[in-house]
Design a protein around this motif. Structure first.
Motif, PDB file in Angstrom:
ATOM      1  N   ASN A 109       0.811  -1.219   0.000  1.00 46.25           N
ATOM      2  CA  ASN A 109       0.000   0.000   0.000  1.00 46.25           C
ATOM      3  C   ASN A 109       0.847   1.273   0.000  1.00 46.25           C
ATOM      4  O   ASN A 109       0.436   2.291  -0.552  1.00 46.25           O
ATOM      5  N   PHE A 110       2.052   1.235   0.590  1.00 49.18           N
ATOM      6  CA  PHE A 110       2.877   2.431   0.596  1.00 49.18           C
ATOM      7  C   PHE A 110       3.401   2.747  -0.801  1.00 49.18           C
ATOM      8  O   PHE A 110       3.481   3.920  -1.191  1.00 49.18           O
ATOM      9  N   ILE A 120      -4.650   7.762   1.218  1.00 50.23           N
ATOM     10  CA  ILE A 120      -4.401   6.754   2.253  1.00 50.23           C
ATOM     11  C   ILE A 120      -5.633   5.876   2.433  1.00 50.23           C
ATOM     12  O   ILE A 120      -5.529   4.655   2.582  1.00 50.23           O
ATOM     13  N   VAL A 146      -2.238   2.468  10.913  1.00 55.19           N
ATOM     14  CA  VAL A 146      -1.435   2.417   9.690  1.00 55.19           C
ATOM     15  C   VAL A 146      -1.520   3.740   8.932  1.00 55.19           C
ATOM     16  O   VAL A 146      -0.528   4.199   8.346  1.00 55.19           O
ATOM     17  N   LEU A 150       1.543   5.921   7.637  1.00 60.43           N
ATOM     18  CA  LEU A 150       1.734   6.201   6.218  1.00 60.43           C
ATOM     19  C   LEU A 150       1.944   7.697   5.975  1.00 60.43           C
ATOM     20  O   LEU A 150       2.830   8.095   5.205  1.00 60.43           O
ATOM     21  N   GLU A 151       1.134   8.527   6.634  1.00 55.27           N
ATOM     22  CA  GLU A 151       1.306   9.967   6.454  1.00 55.27           C
ATOM     23  C   GLU A 151       2.656  10.418   6.992  1.00 55.27           C
ATOM     24  O   GLU A 151       3.329  11.267   6.384  1.00 55.27           O
ATOM     25  N   SER A 203      -6.105   1.606   1.542  1.00 49.66           N
ATOM     26  CA  SER A 203      -6.239   0.832   2.778  1.00 49.66           C
ATOM     27  C   SER A 203      -7.506  -0.017   2.853  1.00 49.66           C
ATOM     28  O   SER A 203      -7.716  -0.706   3.856  1.00 49.66           O
ATOM     29  N   LEU A 216       0.577   4.248  -2.636  1.00 46.76           N
ATOM     30  CA  LEU A 216       0.379   5.603  -2.131  1.00 46.76           C
ATOM     31  C   LEU A 216       1.395   6.557  -2.737  1.00 46.76           C
ATOM     32  O   LEU A 216       1.052   7.698  -3.107  1.00 46.76           O
TER      33      LEU A 216
END
Length: 277
Positions: free
Chosen positions: A123-124, A145, A206, A210-211, A149, A127
């Motif tokens: 997912n990163f 995000i 998460v 992520l941010e 997710s 993103l």
């Protein structure tokens, strides 16, 4: 409700997690009163160590901004990003998982293949692609995000619907002539929500990470007092003024830990197999 609170309180770790989350919420609510000035404005001499100056009890960063002010105002940013991204992810996951689990067949196959396509990349990484294409405005970062997710919540909702769709109360609804949308969202979904609500705490934790990771890489909005931006600002002076990155890092750690422990407590309180213990 009282029984739920008693079951939650039986888990000491969950109580500690709740206290941590309440502390972060308290910081977010009190930020405009404790630090009324713009947290990104110049406050004093750069790189003052914590407690060296009584005005800056957590010190200043490499541009002379008050670290404590950024921590308090950053709590608002992180909580807002976590909550909004979680709502987006859960909403998308519930709709896709509910339709997939209720109808089955080719509908299930198509929706699960789409879900697997989203899970092919971490997912990163996905993103990073979205932010690189559409920009790093904080609003879009939050939405992005949420978009990356949703697959786990969709799979969880689908599993619950596969278990519930052939129960007697669903058959009774069909006999009464209720429409599919009514059966899905009014009858089955309330019974499928508890594990999804518990998993929402994982998504929120998460989302905050992520941010922070994006901000550390200078890919988040630099115009907001984010904890990740503060960590990124301290990257260049990490060897000598390590506190610039360490303080927001510890705050992120405690926040994510608190949210995760709250999720564990919710699981213990909502899990019917644990209610009798």
């Amino acid at each position: 409700m009282l029984g739920f609170l008693k079951r939650y309180a039986r888990n000491p770790a969950a109580v500690v997690g709740l206290l941590l989350v309440l502390a972060v919420i308290g910081m977010a609510l009190s930020a405009p009163f404790v630090f009324p000035r713009d947290p990104l404005s110049l406050a004093g001499r750069p790189l003052q160590w914590p407690m060296d100056n009584p005005r800056f009890w957590l010190g200043t960063d490499n541009t002379g901004r008050d670290i404590a002010a950024q921590i308090f105002h950053g709590a608002r940013v992180s909580l807002l990003i976590g909550l909004v991204a979680t709502v987006i992810a859960i909403a998308i996951g519930i709709v896709i998982g509910a339709i997939s689990g209720f109808y089955g067949g080719w509908v299930d196959d198509v929706l699960m293949r789409v879900t697997e396509a989203f899970q092919t990349l971490p997912n990163f990484i996905l993103l990073l692609v979205l932010v690189a294409v559409f920009g790093s405005d904080i609003t879009f970062v939050t939405i992005a995000i949420g978009i990356v997710s949703w697959p786990p919540s969709a799979r969880l909702t689908r599993a619950e619907f596969l278990t519930l769709r052939n129960r007697e109360f669903v058959q009774a609804c069909r006999v009464l002539g209720m429409r599919d949308a009514q059966i899905i969202f009014r009858e089955i979904l309330p019974n499928a929500l508890p594990p999804v609500i518990v998993y929402a705490s994982v998504i929120m934790a998460v989302a905050i990470l992520l941010e922070s990771a994006l901000a550390f890489l200078n890919l988040s909005d630099p115009n907001v007092p984010s904890w990740g931006n503060l960590i990124g600002a301290g990257r260049g002076v990490l060897r000598v003024q390590w506190y610039v990155s360490a303080i927001p890092g510890v705050v992120i750690l405690l926040t994510v830990l608190g949210v995760s422990l709250v999720g564990q407590g919710l699981n213990d309180a909502l899990n019917p197999r644990l209610k009798g213990r």
